[in-house]
Design an enzyme around this catalytic site. Structure first.
Site, PDB file in Angstrom:
ATOM      1  N   HIS A  28       1.781   4.657  -2.767  1.00  0.00           N
ATOM      2  CA  HIS A  28       1.942   6.105  -2.603  1.00  0.00           C
ATOM      3  C   HIS A  28       3.314   6.539  -3.114  1.00  0.00           C
ATOM      4  O   HIS A  28       3.458   7.597  -3.731  1.00  0.00           O
ATOM      5  CB  HIS A  28       1.823   6.491  -1.123  1.00  0.00           C
ATOM      6  CG  HIS A  28       0.418   6.440  -0.577  1.00  0.00           C
ATOM      7  ND1 HIS A  28      -0.625   7.136  -1.146  1.00  0.00           N
ATOM      8  CD2 HIS A  28      -0.096   5.791   0.494  1.00  0.00           C
ATOM      9  CE1 HIS A  28      -1.725   6.911  -0.433  1.00  0.00           C
ATOM     10  NE2 HIS A  28      -1.435   6.096   0.554  1.00  0.00           N
ATOM     11  N   HIS A  33       0.830  -1.205   0.000  1.00  0.00           N
ATOM     12  CA  HIS A  33       0.000   0.000   0.000  1.00  0.00           C
ATOM     13  C   HIS A  33       0.869   1.260   0.000  1.00  0.00           C
ATOM     14  O   HIS A  33       0.734   2.127  -0.866  1.00  0.00           O
ATOM     15  CB  HIS A  33      -0.905  -0.008   1.250  1.00  0.00           C
ATOM     16  CG  HIS A  33      -1.726   1.224   1.430  1.00  0.00           C
ATOM     17  ND1 HIS A  33      -3.084   1.256   1.222  1.00  0.00           N
ATOM     18  CD2 HIS A  33      -1.388   2.489   1.788  1.00  0.00           C
ATOM     19  CE1 HIS A  33      -3.544   2.477   1.445  1.00  0.00           C
ATOM     20  NE2 HIS A  33      -2.523   3.253   1.787  1.00  0.00           N
ATOM     21  N   GLU A  34       1.763   1.347   0.984  1.00  0.00           N
ATOM     22  CA  GLU A  34       2.575   2.567   1.083  1.00  0.00           C
ATOM     23  C   GLU A  34       3.468   2.724  -0.141  1.00  0.00           C
ATOM     24  O   GLU A  34       3.742   3.839  -0.574  1.00  0.00           O
ATOM     25  CB  GLU A  34       3.400   2.558   2.378  1.00  0.00           C
ATOM     26  CG  GLU A  34       2.574   2.591   3.657  1.00  0.00           C
ATOM     27  CD  GLU A  34       1.543   3.716   3.701  1.00  0.00           C
ATOM     28  OE1 GLU A  34       1.782   4.763   3.083  1.00  0.00           O
ATOM     29  OE2 GLU A  34       0.485   3.529   4.333  1.00  0.00           O
TER      30      GLU A  34
HETATM   31 ZN   LIG Z   1      -2.669   5.330   2.055  1.00  0.00          ZN
END
Ligand SMILES: [Zn+2]
Length: 701
Positions: A501, A497-498
């Site tokens: 980003h 997830h990170e």
């Molecule tokens: Zn996030």
């Protein structure tokens, strides 16, 4: 003194035109922010930056930006896109630089000195922002350019920048009369102060509690790895020979999941859910009440019904009605699923002769039993395949397969904390793309959670290419003794997830520095990466046993796939409860004499939240809504609609389909923050998003 400042300013403006870097050697007494860094990739010289450098750099940065703004406003030329909008985009480089470093460190490596500076600087920075936001001469110039926009033959990117910048001024109070502007400034100042108090209280409350165990019998149920790491935590805290558990999730969650001692589970979980709510000097209840009321007042002042109306106007969701429509639909679908899960777990308790009603501190314990029973899947069986380094390489593998990126660890570069790793990222053609720092484990100086920030954002004004620098921070299970860090399935997904980003930041391809992001869209790049984490072909690549190197067996992969719907009722309900609570606070039309505990409980009773599930965040530690996710916590599920629908585009072809990946890169990652949200999505997908893939993937149909 004045004279010297002017010289600095001229030096800075000239340099911005050619190099974009802060290179004024005269300004600083050894303050790294005032000198050329002379580091590889021009990364920040963390090894030379000391706490005492921040305040002077902030002050100087604010002064320079005001002087730059004065030059724009005082220009004898008529306002143009170049001399006003582009010039404005270029102001405040020093301030932005020192802010990025400072706020990254207060998040991940703070100390008393930094906390003190944060308290002092926050209202100063808020006032500075207001000074620019409410500068009448500047707004007049922006408005003049805005009014001419139809005749200016601007590119899409330029028009988007202009329209949103104009709107930012209006939303910042540019059209208010003097009296209202004064009140708005007071509100912004106060908000900035209490937000800092909130986060410092929360950090203190999280660090203050320790569950100290001195009887080995109380460790029943826990794995050796968990026990070892609790012994390590005890030793670090000065309790050699005992075991310590804390409300940090890598410590708390294994305890809640496996510890057979129910009373201790209750003690630990209650400490977690009561953070900021203990009536002591770190109590956050009154702070949140004040924040909510100040926001109501601010929204009304700016002509909005509620703070949510104010926030959502610039989001993909556009208004509270659209948010409630999605949340209510999902709430209605999820609550019955959670209730079924509860019945199944109560059956286990009854069968085992437990003689108790399941309570909120029991959920993890019995959910894990249920998972073993239904899916024959045990988190402890998975962890050996999720060695941190292997998972990280899996993330790199996916980024390579999709976008051709390669990663090489660099030694000897200054780091924001000694524990961080740092990598150079290169494009498929070998050219430099970015530097990324990755900092994995909890410590007292770090706040909870996982996040990905930027030490520098990409831009390209006037032909000067500025490469991004990315900072990824997590709170994962530590290595323990000879055992490397072995992640839970949840932590694996968090790293993917990170990193999503991170990709969003590193592949950005915009001209200007100013970005307009939206929390309900910005989780699309991150959440879509979670899909690759659990794809069988991807897991076979990275999930290798840390001792034998054997890839994860197919039967375990199958169990993971089968357990996709496991505990989904709980996951949705605890998340949606928090999202709805956020909306409830921020759709208030009048300031109230708020007791947040009463307000929260009354609201949860009204929507039918069952007592066996706590909202993912209770008010006194709901940092998202005190920070940038106010009326925005719903964004994860809004983005969830997007990421599930977007991943279908890969499933329809193949998970590494080059044409689809290229489209995701160019239509979304490269332009995020510089184009309309729905336009980006439909450019990628060829149509508007559909909710069905989300419902299907979460077992809510
Ligand atoms: Zn996030």
């Amino acid at each position: 003194m004045k004279m010297r400042k002017m010289l600095i300013l001229v030096g800075c403006v000239l340099l911005l035109g050619c190099g974009g870097q802060i290179a004024d050697q005269s300004a600083g007494d050894g303050n790294p922010f005032f000198a050329t860094y002379n580091t590889e990739f021009n990364v920040q010289p963390f090894d030379r930056i000391q706490p005492e450098h921040f305040a002077p750099a902030f002050e100087e940065g604010m002064e320079r930006q005001i002087a730059e703004i004065d030059l724009i406003v005082g220009s004898p030329e008529d306002p143009t896109f170049e001399n006003t909008i582009v010039a404005l985009d270029q102001t405040g480089e020093l301030l932005a630089e020192v802010s990025r470093v400072f706020f990254a460190l207060t998040g991940s490596n703070t100390n008393d000195e930094l906390q003190q500076i944060q308290k002092q600087m926050s209202p100063r920075l808020a006032a500075h922002r207001d000074e620019i936001q409410l500068n009448k001469g500047l707004f007049e110039r922006v408005r003049t350019v805005y009014d001419q926009r139809a005749e200016l033959e601007l590119s899409d990117e330029q028009l988007y920048l202009l329209e949103n910048l104009y709107k930012r001024y209006v939303r910042g109070g540019a059209l208010l009369d003097d009296e209202d502007q004064t009140r708005l400034k007071e509100i912004n100042q106060r908000l900035s102060q209490v937000r800092v108090e909130f986060s410092q209280n929360l950090l203190a409350e999280t660090n203050d509690f320790m569950l100290i165990i001195d009887d080995g019998a109380d460790l029943a149920g826990l794995s050796d790895a968990v026990i070892d790491s609790a012994a390590g935590a005890a030793a670090r805290a000065g309790y050699e020979g005992k075991w310590v558990f804390t409300t940090h999730k890598p410590s708390m969650l294994p305890f809640l999941t496996y510890a057979e001692n129910r009373a201790l589970r209750q003690e630990l979980y209650s400490a977690y859910t009561m953070r900021g709510n203990n009536g002591n000097e770190h109590d956050n209840t009154k702070i949140v009440a004040e924040i909510v009321n100040l926001r109501v007042e601010k929204a009304r002042l700016l002509g909005y019904d509620t703070y949510a109306d104010y926030v959502l106007e610039r989001r993909m969701a556009k208004n509270p009605e659209n948010v409630y429509e999605l949340l209510n639909r999902l709430w209605d679908a999820s609550l019955p699923v959670a209730k079924r899960e509860l019945v199944e777990m109560q059956a286990i308790i009854d069968r085992e002769g437990g003689d108790c009603e399941l309570a909120s501190w029991d959920w993890w314990f019995y959910a894990e039993k249920l998972r073993k029973e239904k899916y024959d899947l045990d988190d402890n069986e998975l962890r050996p395949y999720f060695k941190l380094d292997n998972v990280r390489d899996g993330v790199f593998y996916v980024a390579n397969q999709l976008y051709g990126l390669t990663f090489e660890e660099i030694q000897g570069l200054p780091k924001p904390h000694p524990d961080a790793q740092v990598f150079e990222v290169k494009e498929a053609d070998g050219s430099h793309c970015t530097v990324i720092y990755m900092d994995y484990h909890p410590r007292e100086s770090k706040r909870q959670g996982a996040w990905c920030g930027r030490f520098r954002s990409q831009s390209r004004v006037g032909g000067t290419e500025v490469d991004p620098i990315i900072n990824l921070v997590c709170n994962f299970t530590r290595p323990s003794g000879d055992t490397p860090a072995l992640l839970s399935l949840d932590e694996v997904e968090t790293l993917f997830h990170e990193f999503g980003h991170a990709l969003d930041g590193m592949l950005s391809d915009a001209t200007y520095k100013t970005r307009f992001s939206s929390s309900d869209f910005s989780e699309l790049p991150s959440q879509i990466m979670e899909h690759w984490a659990l794809e069988p072909d991807v897991m076979r690549q990275y999930a290798k046993h840390y001792q034998t190197g054997e890839p994860i067996p197919d039967e375990l992969i199958e169990k993971i796939t089968n357990s996709k719907y496991f505990n989904q009722g709980f996951n949705q309900v605890e998340y949606l409860a928090a999202s709805l609570l956020d909306m409830e606070y921020h759709t208030l039309k009048e300031p109230l004499d708020l007791d947040v505990n009463t307000f929260e409980q009354a609201y949860f009773d009204r929507i039918g939240l069952i007592p066996e599930i706590e909202s993912r965040y209770r008010t006194p530690y709901f940092a998202h809504i005190v920070g940038g996710y106010a009326a925005g916590y719903y964004g994860y599920i809004w983005s969830g609609v997007l990421d599930n629908d977007a991943f279908e585009a890969f499933k329809e072809t193949s998970i590494f389909d080059q044409e689809t990946a290229q489209r995701f890169r160019t239509k979304i990652l490269e332009v995020n923050g510089t184009a309309g949200f729905m336009e980006m999505y439909t450019d990628f997908r060829g149509r508007e998003p559909e909710i069905e893939p989300l419902l299907r993937n979460r077992g809510l149909q």
